[in-house]
Design a protein around this motif. Structure first.
Motif, PDB file in Angstrom:
ATOM      1  N   VAL A   1       0.835  -1.199   0.000  1.00 39.69           N
ATOM      2  CA  VAL A   1       0.000   0.000   0.000  1.00 39.69           C
ATOM      3  C   VAL A   1       0.872   1.251   0.000  1.00 39.69           C
ATOM      4  CG1 VAL A   1      -1.653   1.354   1.351  1.00 39.69           C
ATOM      5  CG2 VAL A   1      -1.982  -1.121   1.094  1.00 39.69           C
ATOM      6  N   LEU A   2       1.869   1.267   0.859  1.00 36.51           N
ATOM      7  CA  LEU A   2       2.736   2.440   0.955  1.00 36.51           C
ATOM      8  C   LEU A   2       3.580   2.605  -0.301  1.00 36.51           C
ATOM      9  CD1 LEU A   2       3.698   2.116   4.704  1.00 36.51           C
ATOM     10  CD2 LEU A   2       2.545   4.064   3.643  1.00 36.51           C
ATOM     11  N   LEU A   3       3.954   1.504  -0.944  1.00 37.01           N
ATOM     12  CA  LEU A   3       4.718   1.607  -2.188  1.00 37.01           C
ATOM     13  C   LEU A   3       3.890   2.310  -3.260  1.00 37.01           C
ATOM     14  CD1 LEU A   3       7.322   0.882  -3.720  1.00 37.01           C
ATOM     15  CD2 LEU A   3       6.231  -1.283  -4.360  1.00 37.01           C
ATOM     16  N   ALA A   4       2.612   1.928  -3.388  1.00 30.42           N
ATOM     17  CA  ALA A   4       1.740   2.574  -4.364  1.00 30.42           C
ATOM     18  C   ALA A   4       1.555   4.054  -4.043  1.00 30.42           C
ATOM     19  CB  ALA A   4       0.383   1.873  -4.408  1.00 30.42           C
ATOM     20  N   VAL A   5       1.394   4.381  -2.772  1.00 26.57           N
ATOM     21  CA  VAL A   5       1.205   5.777  -2.373  1.00 26.57           C
ATOM     22  C   VAL A   5       2.475   6.584  -2.607  1.00 26.57           C
ATOM     23  CG1 VAL A   5       0.741   7.289  -0.405  1.00 26.57           C
ATOM     24  CG2 VAL A   5      -0.623   5.213  -0.722  1.00 26.57           C
ATOM     25  N   LEU A   6       3.633   6.008  -2.278  1.00 23.90           N
ATOM     26  CA  LEU A   6       4.892   6.714  -2.502  1.00 23.90           C
ATOM     27  C   LEU A   6       5.134   6.954  -3.991  1.00 23.90           C
ATOM     28  CD1 LEU A   6       7.306   5.032   0.086  1.00 23.90           C
ATOM     29  CD2 LEU A   6       6.276   7.311   0.190  1.00 23.90           C
ATOM     30  N   TRP A   7       4.738   5.990  -4.821  1.00 30.66           N
ATOM     31  CA  TRP A   7       4.847   6.216  -6.260  1.00 30.66           C
ATOM     32  C   TRP A   7       3.950   7.387  -6.677  1.00 30.66           C
ATOM     33  CZ3 TRP A   7       1.595   5.189 -10.684  1.00 30.66           C
ATOM     34  CH2 TRP A   7       2.278   5.299 -11.903  1.00 30.66           C
ATOM     35  N   GLY A   8       2.831   7.559  -5.987  1.00 29.87           N
ATOM     36  CA  GLY A   8       1.915   8.660  -6.282  1.00 29.87           C
ATOM     37  C   GLY A   8       2.398  10.016  -5.801  1.00 29.87           C
ATOM     38  N   VAL A   9       3.439  10.056  -4.948  1.00 32.56           N
ATOM     39  CA  VAL A   9       3.986  11.334  -4.494  1.00 32.56           C
ATOM     40  C   VAL A   9       5.422  11.530  -4.981  1.00 32.56           C
ATOM     41  CG1 VAL A   9       2.501  11.454  -2.470  1.00 32.56           C
ATOM     42  CG2 VAL A   9       4.733  10.360  -2.254  1.00 32.56           C
ATOM     43  N   TYR A  10       5.822  10.723  -5.940  1.00 37.79           N
ATOM     44  CA  TYR A  10       7.119  10.927  -6.586  1.00 37.79           C
ATOM     45  C   TYR A  10       7.148  12.372  -7.114  1.00 37.79           C
ATOM     46  CZ  TYR A  10      11.005  10.018  -9.839  1.00 37.79           C
ATOM     47  OH  TYR A  10      12.196  10.050 -10.505  1.00 37.79           O
ATOM     48  N   PRO A  11       8.329  13.023  -7.114  1.00 35.39           N
ATOM     49  CA  PRO A  11       8.370  14.439  -7.509  1.00 35.39           C
ATOM     50  C   PRO A  11       7.693  14.758  -8.838  1.00 35.39           C
ATOM     51  CG  PRO A  11      10.452  13.815  -6.514  1.00 35.39           C
ATOM     52  CD  PRO A  11       9.633  12.558  -6.592  1.00 35.39           C
ATOM     53  N   THR A  12       7.827  13.877  -9.829  1.00 36.07           N
ATOM     54  CA  THR A  12       7.179  14.143 -11.116  1.00 36.07           C
ATOM     55  C   THR A  12       5.895  13.325 -11.279  1.00 36.07           C
ATOM     56  OG1 THR A  12       8.516  12.450 -12.239  1.00 36.07           O
ATOM     57  CG2 THR A  12       9.355  14.716 -12.232  1.00 36.07           C
ATOM     58  N   ALA A  13       5.227  13.034 -10.170  1.00 38.81           N
ATOM     59  CA  ALA A  13       3.998  12.235 -10.233  1.00 38.81           C
ATOM     60  C   ALA A  13       2.888  12.941 -10.999  1.00 38.81           C
ATOM     61  CB  ALA A  13       3.519  11.896  -8.819  1.00 38.81           C
ATOM     62  N   PHE A  14       2.996  14.251 -11.215  1.00 38.23           N
ATOM     63  CA  PHE A  14       1.975  14.960 -11.998  1.00 38.23           C
ATOM     64  C   PHE A  14       1.880  14.378 -13.413  1.00 38.23           C
ATOM     65  CE2 PHE A  14       5.994  17.215 -12.441  1.00 38.23           C
ATOM     66  CZ  PHE A  14       6.098  17.392 -13.808  1.00 38.23           C
ATOM     67  N   VAL A  15       2.971  13.788 -13.909  1.00 39.29           N
ATOM     68  CA  VAL A  15       2.965  13.182 -15.242  1.00 39.29           C
ATOM     69  C   VAL A  15       2.011  11.986 -15.296  1.00 39.29           C
ATOM     70  CG1 VAL A  15       4.425  12.045 -16.980  1.00 39.29           C
ATOM     71  CG2 VAL A  15       5.314  13.984 -15.684  1.00 39.29           C
ATOM     72  N   GLN A  16       1.740  11.390 -14.134  1.00 39.31           N
ATOM     73  CA  GLN A  16       0.873  10.211 -14.091  1.00 39.31           C
ATOM     74  C   GLN A  16      -0.557  10.515 -14.522  1.00 39.31           C
ATOM     75  OE1 GLN A  16       1.338   8.683 -10.099  1.00 39.31           O
ATOM     76  NE2 GLN A  16       3.561   8.564 -10.288  1.00 39.31           N
ATOM     77  N   LEU A  17      -0.928  11.767 -14.518  1.00 39.19           N
ATOM     78  CA  LEU A  17      -2.269  12.153 -14.957  1.00 39.19           C
ATOM     79  C   LEU A  17      -2.237  12.939 -16.265  1.00 39.19           C
ATOM     80  CD1 LEU A  17      -3.915  13.139 -11.550  1.00 39.19           C
ATOM     81  CD2 LEU A  17      -3.963  10.946 -12.751  1.00 39.19           C
ATOM     82  N   MET A  18      -1.129  12.840 -16.989  1.00 45.41           N
ATOM     83  CA  MET A  18      -1.000  13.491 -18.287  1.00 45.41           C
ATOM     84  C   MET A  18      -1.171  12.462 -19.400  1.00 45.41           C
ATOM     85  SD  MET A  18       2.254  16.041 -17.606  1.00 45.41           S
ATOM     86  CE  MET A  18       2.153  16.768 -19.260  1.00 45.41           C
TER      87      MET A  18
ATOM     88  N   VAL B   1      19.852   3.318 -15.354  1.00 51.18           N
ATOM     89  CA  VAL B   1      20.983   3.373 -16.285  1.00 51.18           C
ATOM     90  C   VAL B   1      20.556   3.980 -17.623  1.00 51.18           C
ATOM     91  CG1 VAL B   1      22.599   1.982 -17.631  1.00 51.18           C
ATOM     92  CG2 VAL B   1      22.224   1.472 -15.211  1.00 51.18           C
ATOM     93  N   ILE B   2      19.441   3.509 -18.180  1.00 51.09           N
ATOM     94  CA  ILE B   2      18.948   4.025 -19.456  1.00 51.09           C
ATOM     95  C   ILE B   2      18.667   5.523 -19.363  1.00 51.09           C
ATOM     96  CG2 ILE B   2      16.997   3.954 -21.058  1.00 51.09           C
ATOM     97  CD1 ILE B   2      16.858   0.937 -20.520  1.00 51.09           C
ATOM     98  N   SER B   3      18.163   5.964 -18.221  1.00 53.85           N
ATOM     99  CA  SER B   3      17.820   7.378 -18.043  1.00 53.85           C
ATOM    100  C   SER B   3      19.044   8.268 -17.913  1.00 53.85           C
ATOM    101  CB  SER B   3      16.932   7.537 -16.794  1.00 53.85           C
ATOM    102  OG  SER B   3      15.768   6.760 -16.900  1.00 53.85           O
ATOM    103  N   LEU B   4      20.174   7.693 -17.498  1.00 49.63           N
ATOM    104  CA  LEU B   4      21.364   8.503 -17.250  1.00 49.63           C
ATOM    105  C   LEU B   4      22.375   8.483 -18.385  1.00 49.63           C
ATOM    106  CD1 LEU B   4      22.105   7.779 -13.461  1.00 49.63           C
ATOM    107  CD2 LEU B   4      20.784   9.645 -14.472  1.00 49.63           C
ATOM    108  N   ILE B   5      22.375   7.427 -19.202  1.00 47.99           N
ATOM    109  CA  ILE B   5      23.412   7.312 -20.228  1.00 47.99           C
ATOM    110  C   ILE B   5      23.019   7.973 -21.542  1.00 47.99           C
ATOM    111  CG2 ILE B   5      24.295   5.173 -19.236  1.00 47.99           C
ATOM    112  CD1 ILE B   5      22.942   3.662 -21.522  1.00 47.99           C
TER     113      ILE B   5
ATOM    114  N   PRO C   1      14.241  13.027 -14.253  1.00 48.20           N
ATOM    115  CA  PRO C   1      13.408  12.521 -13.151  1.00 48.20           C
ATOM    116  C   PRO C   1      12.137  11.832 -13.651  1.00 48.20           C
ATOM    117  CG  PRO C   1      14.220  14.706 -12.634  1.00 48.20           C
ATOM    118  CD  PRO C   1      14.555  14.458 -14.068  1.00 48.20           C
ATOM    119  N   ARG C   2      11.538  12.365 -14.713  1.00 48.92           N
ATOM    120  CA  ARG C   2      10.356  11.729 -15.299  1.00 48.92           C
ATOM    121  C   ARG C   2      10.706  10.371 -15.893  1.00 48.92           C
ATOM    122  NH1 ARG C   2       8.794  11.805 -20.646  1.00 48.92           N
ATOM    123  NH2 ARG C   2      10.084  13.627 -21.166  1.00 48.92           N
TER     124      ARG C   2
END
Length: 385
Positions: free
Chosen positions: A145-162, A322-326, A335-336
């Motif tokens: 439950v907390l994992l799902a909620v923490l994913w919902g408050v990730y800094p760029t979580a606004f993208v989840q509703l885009m 790794v994919i996001s950084l290289i 971050p997104r």
């Protein structure tokens, strides 16, 4: 090579469908996720009203969303030539989301842009459910439950509703990983193939299934269903790369298209230059902050290793990072790009699960407010997330 039923978990006998996949068990996670995202939406709505801007337009009418809608309405073939002569082609965008937008707009009385938003919202809850299912399977229901909620408050979580692909991709990845954890390899491979039609970072999910399959081979418990799942997994990603190659007449066409967008793989050189430019520029503290952020990210990855997460979660989460950084992508998007790596949040979810509710609720509320404020600031700004 032994034979097991499709619903068997790795290395054990048959079992019934586990509780995390049932909607009744997921209800607290979905309600918690909805609550934190409503906080973010409320903050965006208020901030947009104060500035006289259209909040809804920020979610489905700007940046990448426009490209997906154009593909949904007209198919591939659009490009923009920049002053330096480089061409931004719509072939950089994978086809599953625009295909769904096209299908939904043909059934519903809405255009492709609104259909993309609806798909994004449905995918958000499917993703939250899948994230919960993985967390509950690995660390228990409260941690799930907390994992799902923490994913919902990730800094760029606004993208989840885009009308973006990250949420759809996360939904497919989470359920694919859950299928691996519970021994449903053909389902896992099929979902991975669909993820490969959604985002290039599906390569991390393909690697997760492949490495886990190899581990089963070396342990001597490889099944024919595992082989089928591993073979199916890369077909979506490879299929789109081949499609672009045939369309453009070059075997490396997809990578050339990405390079024209400035998204070629450079091993992290662009990232290092960006940070170095901040350190030697007029605001060196910004460079220090970026180094600290990277240090935090690597520390979280190390915590996942120390936590002894299941192999597919470790490979997937690390692979997305790794994919996001290289790549040489726009720094503000990183971050997104990392957001689908939800296993990185599992150590924090487990730590919070051990605390009393009077501790977890204020922490989650504070994170929801911070995430919402950052989301409003970003969406109402000029640059893409």
């Amino acid at each position: 090579m032994s034979d097991q039923s499709e619903s068997e978990p790795q290395g054990s006998g048959p079992r019934r469908v586990s509780v995390p996949s049932r909607i009744s068990g997921a209800t607290p996670a979905l309600l918690g996720y909805a609550a934190v995202r409503l906080v973010g939406m409320a903050i965006l709505a208020v901030a947009a009203a104060v500035q006289g801007k259209d909040a809804l337009h920020r979610l489905n009418g700007r940046w990448d969303s426009v490209w997906y809608v154009r593909i949904a309405e007209n198919g591939y073939g659009y490009g923009v030539t920049l002053p330096d002569g480089s061409v931004h082609s719509d072939l950089a965008f994978f086809p599953l989301l625009p295909a769904l937008e096209r299908a939904a707009s043909g059934v519903l009385p809405v255009g492709a842009a609104t259909a993309g938003l609806v798909i994004g919202w449905i995918a958000a809850f499917a993703a939250a459910w899948g994230v919960y299912a993985v967390g509950a399977q690995v660390a228990g229901q409260r941690a799930g439950v907390l994992l799902a909620v923490l994913w919902g408050v990730y800094p760029t979580a606004f993208v989840q509703l885009m009308a973006y692909t990250e949420t759809l991709f996360t939904a497919l990845a989470a359920w694919s990983l859950y299928a691996v954890l519970t021994g449903r390899w053909i389902i896992a491979g099929t979902l991975c193939a669909l993820a490969g039609l959604t985002r290039p970072s599906a390569a991390a999910l393909v690697a997760a299934l492949g490495v886990t399959g190899l581990a089963r081979l070396f342990r001597g418990d490889l099944t024919w269903r595992t082989v089928v799942g591993v073979v199916i997994a890369p077909l979506g990603w490879l299929g789109y790369v081949v499609f672009v190659a045939v369309r453009q007449g070059s075997p490396t066409a997809y990578f050339e298209v990405q390079a024209a967008w400035g998204n070629d793989i450079d091993g992290g050189v662009a990232l290092a230059r960006f940070i170095g430019g901040r350190l030697t520029g007029p605001a060196p503290l910004a460079g220090v902050g970026l180094i600290a952020a990277l240090g935090l990210l690597f520390w979280v990855v190390w915590l996942c290793v120390r936590q002894r997460q299941p192999l597919p979660l470790l490979v997937y989460g690390t692979g997305v990072v790794v994919i996001s950084l290289i790549g040489a992508a726009y720094f503000g998007s990183r971050p997104r790009l990392i957001m689908p790596a939800f296993p990185l949040l599992l150590p924090a979810a487990v730590a919070l699960a051990r605390r009393a509710r009077r501790t977890t609720l204020p922490v989650v509320a504070l994170l929801a407010l911070a995430s919402g404020a950052y989301g409003a600031f970003t969406l109402l700004g000029s640059g893409p997330p």
